[in-house]
Motif scaffolding. Sequence first.
Motif: not given
Length: 192
Positions: A95-121
């Motif tokens: 999971g950590r590697l996937l998130v780190k990879d996603l951060e790089e993918q977002v940077r490459q697309r000019g993104g600044i921030t990643i946000q996530a919602g995590s429900d507590d049901e």
Amino acid sequence: MKIKTLQKEDDKYIQQAAQLLVEGFKENWPNAWPDLGAALEEVNECLSEDRICRIAVDENDNVLGWIGAISQYDGNVWELHPIVVDINHRRKGIGRLLVKDLEEQVRQRGGITIQAGSDDENNMTSLSNVDLYDNLLDRIRDIKNFKGHPYEFYLKLGFKIIGVMPDANGLGKPDIYLGKRVIDWPNQTSNS
């Protein structure tokens, strides 16, 4: 293990990714993807051109986990949705590697921030089953994890709790919002 982009023609991977959603969410979020049909719909939505969809594949060519992201705010912000790791391979850094990879993918697309919602049901944190309109900021500051809620996973990766939507999933069932900047703030070191 390698991380790569999931493609529309990758039928085997698509089936495996969908199955991971059903299995990975059935204990704490059973209504998220209750069956393979709903999960396949989610995977296929994630394959659209305006999204990011990455998979972690093992040496036997099996999907161990996957992550998706949706562009928001003209590409400045990307919503991490979803992330799942095979239940037999959790707590091994996938999971950590996937998130780190996603951060790089977002940077490459000019993104600044990643946000996530995590429900507590189901009362996994101290933010559930209470009136969050009463002392909201104190409640966020003093959050407690009672049953392994994933917000702590995000915190370990540098995300911050940036808000809460009270009652998002019913009375006393909030959505916890987390965010992380993926580029450097001027004159500061990296947040990643």
